[in-house]
Design an enzyme around this catalytic site. Structure first.
Site, PDB file in Angstrom:
ATOM      1  N   GLU A 186     -49.689  35.193 -11.128  1.00 47.49           N
ATOM      2  CA  GLU A 186     -48.254  35.015 -11.346  1.00 47.49           C
ATOM      3  C   GLU A 186     -47.655  34.014 -10.355  1.00 47.49           C
ATOM      4  OE1 GLU A 186     -46.930  36.046 -13.998  1.00 47.49           O
ATOM      5  OE2 GLU A 186     -48.722  37.161 -14.551  1.00 47.49           O
ATOM      6  N   HIS A 189     -48.046  30.557 -11.730  1.00 48.39           N
ATOM      7  CA  HIS A 189     -46.986  30.180 -12.672  1.00 48.39           C
ATOM      8  C   HIS A 189     -45.726  29.755 -11.919  1.00 48.39           C
ATOM      9  CE1 HIS A 189     -49.079  31.145 -16.282  1.00 48.39           C
ATOM     10  NE2 HIS A 189     -49.144  32.440 -16.065  1.00 48.39           N
ATOM     11  N   GLU A 269     -52.390  29.701 -19.196  1.00 51.33           N
ATOM     12  CA  GLU A 269     -53.012  30.945 -18.734  1.00 51.33           C
ATOM     13  C   GLU A 269     -54.386  30.675 -18.139  1.00 51.33           C
ATOM     14  OE1 GLU A 269     -51.495  33.850 -18.495  1.00 51.33           O
ATOM     15  OE2 GLU A 269     -49.726  32.812 -19.243  1.00 51.33           O
TER      16      GLU A 269
END
Length: 676
Positions: A186, A189, A269
């Site tokens: 995360e 990202h 991803e």
């Protein structure tokens, strides 16, 4: 220079524009289809106008049809356009004002506070703190989703307003290493600009999905419309046809939205998985988390009603995504696992909720005493210089941290005084910690600052500050920026009136004497910038400058101030000349020492923050060149470089001796596009 970081930022920006183009094409197609279907329906079911009968012989025969009502399909198309556009603008505005917090709350998230009593929750917060310190970004608020599946997400427009959401299933079923792999995914990202694009995608697609809702409402209206006249019957038929058409368009819009989300997010991803491996140097962490998802009954699915619109933001598939893989926002689990662990046997483990229990304390303590030199309690006046080569190449580490930085973060947290650590995690104590960090090192200036605070701050904050001052005075400068970042989640829980009073105190510290050091001033600016998105209606930074040639004035002010702070007058000129060689297109001049002030530096940084991403790394490089020009770097100078980098939206991890910035082989494969 940190090519990978800035390349990924540029790719994310291009993907956002591509997303807007796809959205506009989808809207054109939907509006055109609405017009065509409505026109066909009116042509098939339009009524006869009794007033059009002839009033005299030789005129049109009785019962001639009325002129075709073009305004009906035009109004329907206009209504569809207004609905899609209005729905999108409304959602975008709502998300812009609420940021990542609004996404987390829409999914049923509950914010975790630092004084959480749960062992699993405390472990999660500890992992997030370590990751934030290691990456050089502010510690984000963490929301716990009461969902049994294993999943997580990062949401927000920038690191300043970012939040992390983690499901209870992830907290209870993942080991510390596995949870660390998910959080690293995360953070990737967050660092790569994906988070900003993902939250914009929610707003952009919202309008398209509203068509189906309107269609269902019109369908109910047509089904229950009364009256037996022929006109009313025909009108009901038209309304029924339009409602069915809108329902179909809504389904088509859902399909288009799914395809857009899948196209945008799937490859990202893979990249985030590879980044997590690079950050942690532990492929078993994230691979183990993915395997546990496959072995868990609930998998990664979420039950929240808003999960569908945020499906592209999750760590793994959060909702059922149709019969075709083209709609999937995430690659299949098997492919993701094999990309990280090629020797996987294809079997998913049986998952129990005891994987992490009983090991938290030993795992947290295992890293204390490792090879990274601790930096928590060294006296501030220690003659500990920073590795010159590490500072000179520090810009290459922007947006890229490693397991070396994580070990450093763990040890720093372990060695910070518990008195300071506990205060930083609590709202009132966090304010006192900030006040202490911003006090000047010179005693006369510090006393004037304390006297100014006495007239502005509340008594509990002043008392807490005086208790913390001895511990703060003993801090190594390397611990100051991480400690400031640790206070942010607690400070974000202040009410608006509390923040207004806190902000008044901050300015009182600065105004007490304009001799506040550049390092301490930078800490204050970093704090204000990260809190502004929470408490102020602040416009997002826009790119205005795509070249540095027009920024000779701001760059001269910033670089000259750094040169004068760290060097004697003759060496300052040499340092400025070295920076000028790195920026040949910029007309740089050494601003006299007397003309360098904090107001000029603030104005310079405000302008430089509007430079295109690829040039910000060059600015940071030039700052590092000036700092290294005399052949030695003090800790405060290195941390000043990190603070300036933060103000330019270039998150720089801690500067460590012998640090290496090299992408893992998996990460390189994804960057080159060789992994599908």
């Amino acid at each position: 220079m940190a090519t990978n970081f800035f390349q990924r930022q540029e790719i994310a920006r291009r993907n956002t524009w591509w997303l807007v183009v796809m959205f506009l094409l989808a809207v054109i197609g939907i509006v055109g289809t609405t017009f065509a279907i409505t026109a066909f329906a009116v042509a098939q079911f339009r009524v006869y106008d009794p007033e059009s009968m002839a009033a005299f012989d030789g005129g049109p025969s009785r019962g001639s049809p009325a002129p075709y009502p073009w305004q009906v399909p035009l109004m329907a198309a206009g209504g569809a356009l207004a609905l899609v556009g209005g729905g999108t603008l409304f959602k975008v505005a709502k998300l812009r004002s609420g940021g990542g917090q609004s996404v987390a709350e829409s999914l049923g998230g509950r914010r975790l506070l630092a004084d959480s009593q749960g062992l699993d929750e405390r472990r999660l917060l500890n992992v997030v703190e370590e990751m934030a310190i290691a990456s050089g970004i502010p510690v984000p608020p963490v929301y716990l989703l009461d969902e049994p599946g294993i999943n997580a997400f990062a949401a927000g427009y920038s690191p300043s307003d970012a939040v992390l959401g983690v499901t209870r299933g992830a907290v209870e079923n993942l080991s510390r290493d596995e949870l660390q792999g998910v959080i690293a995914h995360e953070f990737s990202h967050l660092l790569n600009g994906d988070m900003r694009m993902n939250i914009r995608l929610i707003g952009i697609l919202h309008g398209i999905l509203l068509l189906g809702l309107l269609g269902r409402l019109l369908f109910r209206s047509a089904a229950f419309s009364g009256g037996n006249s022929r006109d009313k019957g025909n009108n009901a038929i038209v309304l029924f046809a339009i409602s069915v058409a809108l329902i179909v368009l809504g389904l088509i819009g859902t399909l288009i939205g799914g395809l857009i989300k899948a196209a945008v997010s799937r490859q990202r991803e893979y990249l985030a998985d590879a980044s997590a491996v690079q950050f942690t140097r532990n492929p078993n962490g994230i691979a183990g988390a993915l395997k546990r998802i496959g072995g868990l009954m609930d998998g990664s699915k979420l039950k929240a009603a808003a999960a569908a619109e945020a499906s592209h933001m999750f760590f793994a598939n959060g909702v059922w995504e149709g019969f075709t893989s083209a709609m999937a926002t995430h690659p299949p689990l098997e492919k993701r696992i094999l990309a990280i662990d090629p020797r996987w046997d294809g079997k998913f483990p049986q998952v129990s909720a005891v994987a992490s229990r009983g090991t938290h304390a030993t795992q947290a303590a295992a890293f204390v005493g490792n090879t990274v030199q601790p930096a928590g309690l060294a006296p501030q006046n220690a003659a500990s210089d920073v590795d010159l080569q590490a500072v000179d190449h520090a810009a290459a580490s922007i947006g890229q941290f490693t397991a070396h930085h994580q070990r450093y973060a763990r040890e720093l947290l372990a060695q910070l005084p518990q008195q300071l650590l506990g205060a930083a995690r609590e709202p009132f104590g966090a304010r006192a910690v900030v006040f202490g960090l911003l006090l000047d090192s010179e005693s006369s200036v510090r006393e004037r600052q304390l006297a100014a605070l006495e007239t502005k701050a509340d008594r509990p904050s002043i008392d807490s500050l005086r208790k913390l001052l001895p511990a703060i005075a003993q801090l190594d400068p390397r611990a100051r920026l991480p400690l400031l970042d640790l206070t942010l989640p607690a400070l974000r829980s202040m009410s608006p009136p509390q923040y207004a009073a806190f902000d008044t105190c901050l300015h009182a510290l600065i105004d007490a004497d304009n001799r506040l050091s550049l390092f301490e001033w930078t800490l204050g600016r970093v704090l204000e910038r990260h809190l502004a998105s929470e408490y102020r209606d602040q416009r997002r930074t826009r790119i205005v400058y795509y070249r540095l040639g027009r920024l000779g004035g701001p760059l001269s002010n910033l670089l000259s101030t750094i040169a004068h702070v760290g060097h004697s007058p003759d060496r300052a000129a040499a340092a400025m000349a070295a920076a000028a060689r790195q920026l040949p297109e910029v007309d740089l001049t050494l601003v006299p020492r007397g003309d360098c002030n904090l107001a000029a530096v603030e104005q310079a940084l405000n302008e430089l923050s509007q430079v295109a991403e690829k040039h910000r790394g060059r600015i940071v490089d030039a700052c590092a060149t000036i700092i290294c020009a005399d052949g030695e770097v003090k800790v405060a100078e290195a941390e000043l470089l990190r603070g300036i980098s933060d103000l330019l939206d270039c998150p720089m991890p801690p500067i460590l001796p012998g640090q290496q910035v090299e992408a893992s082989s998996v990460f390189k494969a994804h960057l080159s596009g060789s992994v599908e």
